[in-house]
Scaffold this motif. Sequence first.
Motif, mmCIF file in Angstrom:
data_model
loop_
_atom_site.group_PDB
_atom_site.id
_atom_site.type_symbol
_atom_site.label_atom_id
_atom_site.label_comp_id
_atom_site.label_asym_id
_atom_site.label_seq_id
_atom_site.Cartn_x
_atom_site.Cartn_y
_atom_site.Cartn_z
ATOM 1 N N ALA A 311 0.823 -1.209 0.000
ATOM 2 C CA ALA A 311 0.000 0.000 0.000
ATOM 3 C C ALA A 311 0.857 1.258 0.000
ATOM 4 O O ALA A 311 0.524 2.254 -0.657
ATOM 5 N N ALA A 312 1.965 1.237 0.746
ATOM 6 C CA ALA A 312 2.841 2.408 0.786
ATOM 7 C C ALA A 312 3.418 2.712 -0.594
ATOM 8 O O ALA A 312 3.427 3.865 -1.054
ATOM 9 N N ALA A 313 3.887 1.676 -1.281
ATOM 10 C CA ALA A 313 4.433 1.874 -2.624
ATOM 11 C C ALA A 313 3.362 2.371 -3.591
ATOM 12 O O ALA A 313 3.588 3.293 -4.391
ATOM 13 N N GLY A 314 2.180 1.768 -3.519
ATOM 14 C CA GLY A 314 1.101 2.174 -4.414
ATOM 15 C C GLY A 314 0.669 3.606 -4.201
ATOM 16 O O GLY A 314 0.416 4.346 -5.156
ATOM 17 N N MET A 315 0.601 4.045 -2.935
ATOM 18 C CA MET A 315 0.123 5.398 -2.672
ATOM 19 C C MET A 315 1.143 6.450 -3.065
ATOM 20 O O MET A 315 0.778 7.552 -3.489
ATOM 21 N N LEU A 316 2.442 6.134 -2.940
ATOM 22 C CA LEU A 316 3.450 7.076 -3.431
ATOM 23 C C LEU A 316 3.291 7.293 -4.933
ATOM 24 O O LEU A 316 3.383 8.422 -5.426
ATOM 25 N N GLY A 337 -3.046 -3.572 -1.410
ATOM 26 C CA GLY A 337 -2.244 -3.648 -0.206
ATOM 27 C C GLY A 337 -3.042 -3.467 1.071
ATOM 28 O O GLY A 337 -2.819 -4.157 2.074
ATOM 29 N N LEU A 338 -3.979 -2.534 1.057
ATOM 30 C CA LEU A 338 -4.766 -2.254 2.261
ATOM 31 C C LEU A 338 -5.831 -3.308 2.540
ATOM 32 O O LEU A 338 -6.368 -3.361 3.650
ATOM 33 N N ALA A 339 -6.133 -4.136 1.555
ATOM 34 C CA ALA A 339 -7.320 -4.984 1.588
ATOM 35 C C ALA A 339 -7.529 -5.729 2.894
ATOM 36 O O ALA A 339 -8.613 -5.665 3.498
ATOM 37 N N ASN A 340 -6.525 -6.434 3.371
ATOM 38 C CA ASN A 340 -6.738 -7.356 4.491
ATOM 39 C C ASN A 340 -6.179 -6.867 5.821
ATOM 40 O O ASN A 340 -6.326 -7.553 6.835
ATOM 41 N N ALA A 393 0.821 6.835 2.460
ATOM 42 C CA ALA A 393 1.937 5.906 2.301
ATOM 43 C C ALA A 393 2.742 5.799 3.587
ATOM 44 O O ALA A 393 3.163 4.702 3.994
ATOM 45 N N LEU A 394 2.953 6.912 4.248
ATOM 46 C CA LEU A 394 3.725 6.914 5.488
ATOM 47 C C LEU A 394 3.055 6.061 6.553
ATOM 48 O O LEU A 394 3.706 5.246 7.225
ATOM 49 N N LEU A 395 1.751 6.216 6.708
ATOM 50 C CA LEU A 395 1.035 5.457 7.734
ATOM 51 C C LEU A 395 0.919 3.981 7.359
ATOM 52 O O LEU A 395 0.934 3.116 8.239
ATOM 53 N N ALA A 396 0.800 3.670 6.075
ATOM 54 C CA ALA A 396 0.765 2.263 5.663
ATOM 55 C C ALA A 396 2.083 1.572 5.983
ATOM 56 O O ALA A 396 2.107 0.420 6.447
ATOM 57 N N ALA A 397 3.191 2.270 5.756
ATOM 58 C CA ALA A 397 4.491 1.706 6.116
ATOM 59 C C ALA A 397 4.601 1.517 7.620
ATOM 60 O O ALA A 397 5.159 0.521 8.102
#
Length: 415
Positions: A311-316, A337-340, A393-397
């Motif tokens: 998710a972090a890579a995708g959102m960047l 990435g965020l799905a689960n 992206a920051l919070l997903a990481a």
Amino acid sequence: MPLLNKVRTAVSGGSGGDTAPLPLSRLRSALTLFFALDGFLFAGWVVRIPAIKQQTGASAGDLGLALLGVSAGAVVTMTLTGRLCRRYGSHPVTVVTAVLLSLSLALPPLTRSPLALGLVLLAFGAAYGGINVAMNSAAVDLVAALRRPVMPSFHAAFSLGGMVGAGLGGLVAGSLSPTAHLLGLTVVGLLLTAAAGPVLLRHPSPAPPEALPTNRSKPSNTSSPAAARPAGARRAVLVFGVIAMCTAYGEGALADWGALHVAQDLDAHPGVAAAGYSLFALTMTAGRLSGTALLERLGQTRTLVAGGLTAAAGMLLGALAPTVWAALLGFAVTGLGLANIFPVAVARAGALAGPSGVATASTLGYGGMLLGPPSIGFLADWFSLPVALTTVALLAAGAAAMGYATRNDRMHSVS
């Protein structure tokens, strides 16, 4: 398998095994419909935000403040819903809040100022917060009874409902006013609640397996996950709640600001911009539909870490890409990435501390979803919308890091 048979018999109230599976399957179907309805109604509101923003004459900052009404109403209700579920049961609370959510959806297009919009969104947020805590509490009970990690399937229904709601909203945006559109969704919500609600009202939540008699004796102080880990459970529940909050922040941010970013910063056609959230919801749905198999194959920790990094890579990419199609690809990767992450976090909190764990993690998680949009609005005013979206992206990481940190936590799993 013998334990599963006992669970189903106890839930059904029957004495034979032939009729026992029916209530569990019906409960799962009805509860899945409520998750789908929640996503459908919320997406219907989301896709009309640009029109209602124009109707009320709100700036980006004004809209952020108005959206804070959703957050405030939801957070206050979430702190109370866990108690209501323990007192009255999660099934009746789910039905009542579904009715309230459907009715409150018709209110935003009736407003003509940011202040009025914020006030009616308090009611919408209260209903939205209540139904999400109640549904997740009911889902955790059912997951425990089924003894399989099927929590992602319920959230897949939410995502599928969101995808359908967003797609439908994009189709009717040019021909229906926000008032007619959202009033129609109110009617749909009430009809579906009337159809599925009696199933939940007739059948109480299934008892968790550890609460049912078994052939193996257990010490009294291990009758529940919360009792088994009184010292560590509370800390672990908070960690999983923060993980849910970090990822739900991104879901809320994309829902409310993704289309605006594509239209405003990349000069996309409104139809293409609206497709951005539908694509995000589509990949999130696909990820959650495969979530049970993924969890059984990779385990919870690897699922959390891989999801957060993806998710972090995708959102960047979605926030900083210079072209429309690259941004849409980023949205798709982010959804996958965020799905689960959210369903795993809530399920683990529920397994550790029961309804209280679900309420705590859901409050933090959905608080992140609802606080994300106003936060993005303020950051967009101060910097720019693309820069504001990089916080997703920051919070997903960060969620991935916390998921890895919980790798040694032992818990009573229902899988």
